[in-house]
Design a protein around this motif. Structure first.
Motif, PDB file in Angstrom:
ATOM      1  N   LEU A 145       0.796  -1.366   0.010  1.00  0.00           N
ATOM      2  CA  LEU A 145       0.126   0.089   0.045  1.00  0.00           C
ATOM      3  C   LEU A 145       1.002   1.187   0.188  1.00  0.00           C
ATOM      4  N   GLY A 146       2.131   1.058  -0.582  1.00  0.00           N
ATOM      5  CA  GLY A 146       3.000   2.622  -0.509  1.00  0.00           C
ATOM      6  C   GLY A 146       3.187   2.772   0.912  1.00  0.00           C
ATOM      7  N   PRO A 175       0.243   6.821  -9.190  1.00  0.00           N
ATOM      8  CA  PRO A 175       0.315   5.504  -7.869  1.00  0.00           C
ATOM      9  C   PRO A 175      -0.199   4.369  -8.870  1.00  0.00           C
ATOM     10  N   GLU A 176      -0.979   4.414  -9.720  1.00  0.00           N
ATOM     11  CA  GLU A 176      -1.090   3.173 -10.675  1.00  0.00           C
ATOM     12  C   GLU A 176       0.101   2.498 -11.125  1.00  0.00           C
ATOM     13  N   ALA A 177       0.973   3.542 -11.760  1.00  0.00           N
ATOM     14  CA  ALA A 177       2.259   3.088 -12.332  1.00  0.00           C
ATOM     15  C   ALA A 177       3.125   2.485 -11.296  1.00  0.00           C
ATOM     16  N   TRP A 178       2.927   3.104 -10.063  1.00  0.00           N
ATOM     17  CA  TRP A 178       3.814   2.471  -9.113  1.00  0.00           C
ATOM     18  C   TRP A 178       3.280   1.071  -8.754  1.00  0.00           C
ATOM     19  N   ALA A 179       2.257   0.928  -8.805  1.00  0.00           N
ATOM     20  CA  ALA A 179       1.317  -0.450  -8.246  1.00  0.00           C
ATOM     21  C   ALA A 179       1.820  -1.268  -9.392  1.00  0.00           C
ATOM     22  N   ASP A 180       1.924  -0.994 -10.619  1.00  0.00           N
ATOM     23  CA  ASP A 180       2.210  -1.916 -11.644  1.00  0.00           C
ATOM     24  C   ASP A 180       3.751  -2.568 -11.458  1.00  0.00           C
ATOM     25  N   PRO A 230      -3.204  11.991   1.866  1.00  0.00           N
ATOM     26  CA  PRO A 230      -2.689  11.677   0.665  1.00  0.00           C
ATOM     27  C   PRO A 230      -2.347  10.180   0.829  1.00  0.00           C
ATOM     28  N   ALA A 231      -1.627   9.777   2.126  1.00  0.00           N
ATOM     29  CA  ALA A 231      -1.543   8.026   1.999  1.00  0.00           C
ATOM     30  C   ALA A 231      -2.843   7.424   1.935  1.00  0.00           C
ATOM     31  N   ARG A 232      -3.861   7.667   2.377  1.00  0.00           N
ATOM     32  CA  ARG A 232      -5.062   7.136   2.102  1.00  0.00           C
ATOM     33  C   ARG A 232      -5.557   6.990   0.749  1.00  0.00           C
ATOM     34  N   GLU A 233      -5.387   8.345   0.160  1.00  0.00           N
ATOM     35  CA  GLU A 233      -5.641   8.277  -1.489  1.00  0.00           C
ATOM     36  C   GLU A 233      -4.933   7.598  -2.300  1.00  0.00           C
ATOM     37  N   PHE A 234      -3.654   7.517  -1.943  1.00  0.00           N
ATOM     38  CA  PHE A 234      -2.534   6.618  -2.797  1.00  0.00           C
ATOM     39  C   PHE A 234      -2.655   5.088  -2.454  1.00  0.00           C
ATOM     40  N   ALA A 235      -3.014   4.727  -1.168  1.00  0.00           N
ATOM     41  CA  ALA A 235      -3.257   3.229  -0.887  1.00  0.00           C
ATOM     42  C   ALA A 235      -4.569   2.744  -1.851  1.00  0.00           C
ATOM     43  N   GLU A 236      -5.674   3.676  -1.766  1.00  0.00           N
ATOM     44  CA  GLU A 236      -6.788   3.436  -2.300  1.00  0.00           C
ATOM     45  C   GLU A 236      -6.717   3.384  -3.880  1.00  0.00           C
ATOM     46  N   ARG A 247       4.972  10.761  -2.358  1.00  0.00           N
ATOM     47  CA  ARG A 247       3.440  10.493  -2.481  1.00  0.00           C
ATOM     48  C   ARG A 247       2.629  11.413  -2.958  1.00  0.00           C
ATOM     49  N   GLU A 248       3.031  12.810  -2.398  1.00  0.00           N
ATOM     50  CA  GLU A 248       2.172  14.009  -2.841  1.00  0.00           C
ATOM     51  C   GLU A 248       2.457  14.326  -4.515  1.00  0.00           C
ATOM     52  N   ARG A 249       3.618  14.053  -4.759  1.00  0.00           N
ATOM     53  CA  ARG A 249       4.156  14.244  -6.207  1.00  0.00           C
ATOM     54  C   ARG A 249       3.395  13.392  -7.089  1.00  0.00           C
ATOM     55  N   ARG A 250       3.413  12.127  -6.646  1.00  0.00           N
ATOM     56  CA  ARG A 250       2.745  11.091  -7.580  1.00  0.00           C
ATOM     57  C   ARG A 250       1.073  11.372  -7.822  1.00  0.00           C
ATOM     58  N   LEU A 251       0.479  11.770  -6.600  1.00  0.00           N
ATOM     59  CA  LEU A 251      -0.854  11.963  -6.477  1.00  0.00           C
ATOM     60  C   LEU A 251      -1.194  12.975  -7.736  1.00  0.00           C
ATOM     61  N   THR A 252      -0.269  14.130  -7.779  1.00  0.00           N
ATOM     62  CA  THR A 252      -0.834  15.139  -8.453  1.00  0.00           C
ATOM     63  C   THR A 252      -0.179  15.225  -9.873  1.00  0.00           C
ATOM     64  N   THR A 253       0.689  14.235 -10.208  1.00  0.00           N
ATOM     65  CA  THR A 253       1.294  14.286 -11.548  1.00  0.00           C
ATOM     66  C   THR A 253       0.582  14.358 -12.671  1.00  0.00           C
ATOM     67  N   ARG A 254       0.784  14.736 -13.860  1.00  0.00           N
ATOM     68  CA  ARG A 254       0.086  14.581 -14.895  1.00  0.00           C
ATOM     69  C   ARG A 254       0.593  13.440 -15.865  1.00  0.00           C
ATOM     70  N   ASP A 255       2.066  12.871 -15.261  1.00  0.00           N
ATOM     71  CA  ASP A 255       2.664  11.789 -16.043  1.00  0.00           C
ATOM     72  C   ASP A 255       2.233  10.384 -15.626  1.00  0.00           C
TER      73      ASP A 255
END
Length: 296
Positions: free
Chosen positions: A194-195, A216-221, A277-283, A203-211
């Protein structure tokens, strides 16, 4: 939605003994007035390049994983969020109730496999090797009727797939020896998911990126399991799924149909223990892994 998870003060719980297995600070405690042993694992810190530190999410990851296991109706070690107070600071962590009773012994997976596992290449640590190791093992006593030990272990791999658990190595599952019988132990030790280890800034950068390659989905993959070849946890479950009979297959897939229910435990952790942010990333990690599981 169920109630917010409680935080238990274990300051007065007597120390039973230290636990040498593993790399994180941990100790066995006894619950006052009960003949119960609980393993406390401290939430740990990481050090940045500039010397500052941040608190990782070992504690909340473990508690959420336990909640998702409940949603799947999987046998899993009971966990609770805790604080243990000292003169100079408060130690945050999680406790996990021992999965063995008196006169029972825990035998780890590395002692059950037919051949040793190479430390780095992971050769020999395969899904099929575990299937063979569990051939004469009973399902956990609290498992649902009609499931074999292998059926239940495949459920553990389903849990790993959903939360992105990368630490199902040969000492992170076990069987219980009691009398003349062997049974699969409940699932335990799910913190590497769950990151939990991410720097809050990253974590904040990954949540707000346009890349999309940094989201987070790419991190999960990019998660890798401990099995030979380092497959993604979803791929590890896919291989186990192919070795199940149709009844067990249908059961596990039916359990993970409602992704909204599976992410609910993420929002049951108290606010002071897990940031939004930790919750949003984990979800987003769970939803991404669930999406991949649908192709099974």
């Amino acid at each position: 939605m169920r109630g917010i998870y409680v935080e238990i003060d274990v300051t007065d719980w007597p120390l039973d003994r230290s636990e040498p297995l593993g790399t994180k600070p941990k100790r066995w405690l006894r619950k006052p007035g009960h003949d119960e042993r609980w393993l406390m694992k401290d939430a740990t810190y990481s050090i940045r390049a500039d010397g500052t530190t941040y608190l990782k999410g070992d504690d909340w990851a473990e508690r959420i994983a336990s909640g998702i296991a409940d949603c799947l109706r999987l046998p899993a070690a009971r966990t609770e969020l805790v604080v243990r107070r000292f003169d100079t600071d408060d130690r945050l962590g999680v406790i996990s109730k021992s999965v063995v009773e008196r006169r029972e012994e825990l035998v780890l997976g590395n002692q059950l496999l037919a051949q040793p596992v190479s430390r780095h290449r992971r050769e020999g640590y395969t899904i099929r090797a575990i299937l063979k190791a569990l051939a004469d093992v009973n399902a956990p006593p609290d498992a649902e009727g009609g499931l074999s030990a292998w059926d239940v272990f495949a459920g553990y791999l389903l849990l790993d797939a959903l939360i992105g658990n990368t630490d199902r190595h040969e000492q992170n599952w076990a069987v219980i020896v009691g009398g003349e019988s062997l049974c699969l132990a409940p699932s335990f030790d799910h913190a590497s998911s769950l990151g939990f280890l991410l720097d809050p800034r990253e974590r904040e950068r990954r949540l707000t990126t346009r890349d999309l390659g940094y989201a987070p989905e790419a991190w999960a993959d990019r998660a890798k399991s401990e099995f030979e070849g380092k497959p993604h946890p979803v791929e590890a479950f896919r291989e186990a799924y192919a070795m199940l009979d149709s009844g067990a297959r249908d059961r596990w897939l039916e359990r993970c149909e409602n992704v909204d229910r599976l992410v609910e435990p993420i929002w049951l952790v108290p606010e002071h223990r897990m940031s939004r942010p930790a919750r949003e990333f984990a979800e987003r990690v769970v939803r991404r892994n669930h999406q991949r599981l649908l192709t099974v």
